[in-house]
Design a protein around this motif. Structure first.
Motif: not given
Length: 127
Positions: A12-17, A39-46, A91-93
């Motif tokens: 799936g796709q990782v949520a923002a929460t 996506g087209t920007t840097d993403e911090t994944l936790i 929806s970017t990871v």
């Protein structure tokens, strides 16, 4: 051990929460999880783990640039565990999780946009 008909157990796709992306199976298993920044920007994944309905504990924090990928392999997941993930923007990871071999070592690696290893951890300590 029973034969599995589908080795992909979640995607799936990782949520923002912080949201559960993978729950424990019928019995303790090791899992592989791959995360890709589409996506087209840097993403911090936790990534966090909740063991036996307890307190969430951080597993890993990683910054993924555009088109980078992070793989966590051989992660031990008990039947009562919940693995959660969150990222900067929903929806970017993308992620895909699969079963690992029972004796798979716990490792992680990040790949850059060209597929080259960006960093490689040594075998991580068991939790």
């Amino acid at each position: 051990m029973a034969q599995k008909t589908n080795l992909t157990i979640a995607d799936g796709q990782v949520a923002a929460t912080a949201t559960e992306i993978l729950a424990g199976q019928d019995y303790a298993r090791r899992v592989n999880i791959s995360f890709s920044n589409v996506g087209t920007t840097d993403e911090t994944l936790i990534l966090t783990i909740v063991r036996n309905s307890g307190t969430a504990r951080r597993v890993r924090r990683v910054t993924l640039l555009e088109n980078e990928q992070f793989d966590l392999s051989g992660y031990p997941l008990n039947s009562t565990d919940s693995l959660r993930a969150q990222t900067t923007n929903a929806s970017t990871v993308d992620y895909v999780a699969s079963f690992a071999a029972d004796d798979a070592p716990l490792t992680s690696v990040t790949y850059d946009a060209d597929g080259a290893r960006k960093n490689v951890s040594a075998v991580l300590e068991q939790l």
